[in-house]
Design a protein around this motif. Structure first.
Motif, PDB file in Angstrom:
ATOM      1  N   ARG A   1     -12.895   3.805   1.828  1.00 40.79           N
ATOM      2  CA  ARG A   1     -13.575   2.975   1.665  1.00 40.79           C
ATOM      3  C   ARG A   1     -13.533   1.898   3.150  1.00 40.79           C
ATOM      4  O   ARG A   1     -14.239   0.908   2.980  1.00 40.79           O
ATOM      5  CB  ARG A   1     -13.429   1.988   0.438  1.00 40.79           C
TER       6      ARG A   1
ATOM      7  N   PHE B   1       1.222  -1.245  -0.140  1.00 37.28           N
ATOM      8  CA  PHE B   1      -0.179   0.089   0.027  1.00 37.28           C
ATOM      9  C   PHE B   1       0.962   1.104  -0.079  1.00 37.28           C
ATOM     10  O   PHE B   1       2.043   1.063   0.490  1.00 37.28           O
ATOM     11  CB  PHE B   1      -0.617  -0.423   1.264  1.00 37.28           C
TER      12      PHE B   1
ATOM     13  N   LEU C   1      -7.840  -4.473   3.855  1.00 34.93           N
ATOM     14  CA  LEU C   1      -7.523  -3.097   2.922  1.00 34.93           C
ATOM     15  C   LEU C   1      -7.387  -4.308   1.681  1.00 34.93           C
ATOM     16  O   LEU C   1      -8.365  -3.439   0.495  1.00 34.93           O
ATOM     17  CB  LEU C   1      -6.004  -2.619   3.523  1.00 34.93           C
TER      18      LEU C   1
ATOM     19  N   GLY D   1      -7.862   3.988   2.466  1.00 36.07           N
ATOM     20  CA  GLY D   1      -8.240   2.982   4.039  1.00 36.07           C
ATOM     21  C   GLY D   1      -7.704   3.386   5.154  1.00 36.07           C
ATOM     22  O   GLY D   1      -6.719   4.723   4.439  1.00 36.07           O
TER      23      GLY D   1
ATOM     24  N   LEU E   1     -10.201  -2.138  -1.556  1.00 44.42           N
ATOM     25  CA  LEU E   1      -9.760  -1.221  -2.052  1.00 44.42           C
ATOM     26  C   LEU E   1      -9.077  -1.944  -2.966  1.00 44.42           C
ATOM     27  O   LEU E   1      -7.715  -2.418  -3.094  1.00 44.42           O
ATOM     28  CB  LEU E   1      -8.423  -0.768  -0.943  1.00 44.42           C
TER      29      LEU E   1
ATOM     30  N   GLN F   1     -10.060   4.985  -2.721  1.00 45.39           N
ATOM     31  CA  GLN F   1      -9.402   3.939  -2.763  1.00 45.39           C
ATOM     32  C   GLN F   1      -9.015   4.012  -1.823  1.00 45.39           C
ATOM     33  O   GLN F   1      -7.983   3.613  -1.456  1.00 45.39           O
ATOM     34  CB  GLN F   1      -8.362   3.315  -3.694  1.00 45.39           C
TER      35      GLN F   1
END
Length: 222
Positions: free
Chosen positions: A119, A40, A217, A98, A221, A96
């Motif tokens: 989200r 991420f 996640l 988190g 995502l 997108q």
């Protein structure tokens, strides 16, 4: 800012001078580093600075006093601008986002769950919505009704500082929200901080929490 390319990039949003900071401690840096390792793009904003506090010396009493004095909205502003800053980067997919929050940050993760571009949220050993609430602001029930993001709540069963219990999870489900709840037996507050002289580190809870967070996640995502 850490990306999945394992490179630490310093940057500053010209329109938000209080968002980016180099004064974050080892716990914050470790958190964004493992999220980056998981693939991420991760950004840790410093919301202590606008309150005149440093992460490594601020105690919970100081923070609560500041919040009760009305500084909670300033923190929300920093976090909202941080989110906009992160989502403006070319390597980050828009819409997108988190949010992973620890302790007090977990309380503000619930606030950010109302943001249209967030989200998923993962509060670790966090406060509940009530502490993040402000005089004249939405009630706890109103805040829950406005949540858009799915939640994974990670709690220590013996946490005596901030503890979100299963009732919050159940209330979220009754409100029609997506929520999962995990409680770690025999684990208190700050369980993922091995260098802490205050909290008791739990390697098993830390590993499990990180694995659950990454999987959660990834499932949302996409």
């Amino acid at each position: 800012f850490f990306s999945s390319r394992r490179r630490h990039t310093r940057f500053k949003c010209d329109w938000s001078s209080d968002v980016c900071s180099s004064d974050l401690g080892g716990h914050e840096r470790a958190a964004v580093a493992w999220l980056a390792e998981a693939g991420f793009a991760a950004f840790a904003p410093d919301y202590f600075a606008p309150l005149g506090l440093r992460p490594l010396v601020a105690d919970d009493r100081d923070l609560v006093q500041k919040l009760l004095a009305g500084d909670g909205d300033r923190i929300r502003g920093v976090l909202a601008r941080s989110l906009d800053c992160l989502l403006s980067l070319p390597r980050v997919a828009p819409g997108q986002a988190g949010v992973v929050g620890f302790s007090l940050g977990g309380g503000f993760a619930f606030d950010l769950a109302t943001h249209p571009r967030v989200r998923a949220i993962v509060p670790w050993y966090s406060t509940d919505l009530a502490l993040a609430a402000r005089p004249g602001g939405p009630t706890r029930a109103q805040a829950m009704s406005q949540m858009r993001a799915s939640a994974l709540i990670l709690a220590g069963e013996t946490d005596s500082l901030f503890r979100v219990d299963q009732s919050l999870h159940e209330n979220l489900l009754r409100a029609g929200k997506s929520s999962a709840f995990v409680s770690y037996p025999g684990v208190g507050h700050g369980w993922d901080q091995p260098a802490s002289q205050i909290y008791t580190y739990s390697a098993s809870a830390t590993d499990d929490g990180r694995n659950r967070t990454s999987s959660f996640l990834r499932s949302i995502l996409r």
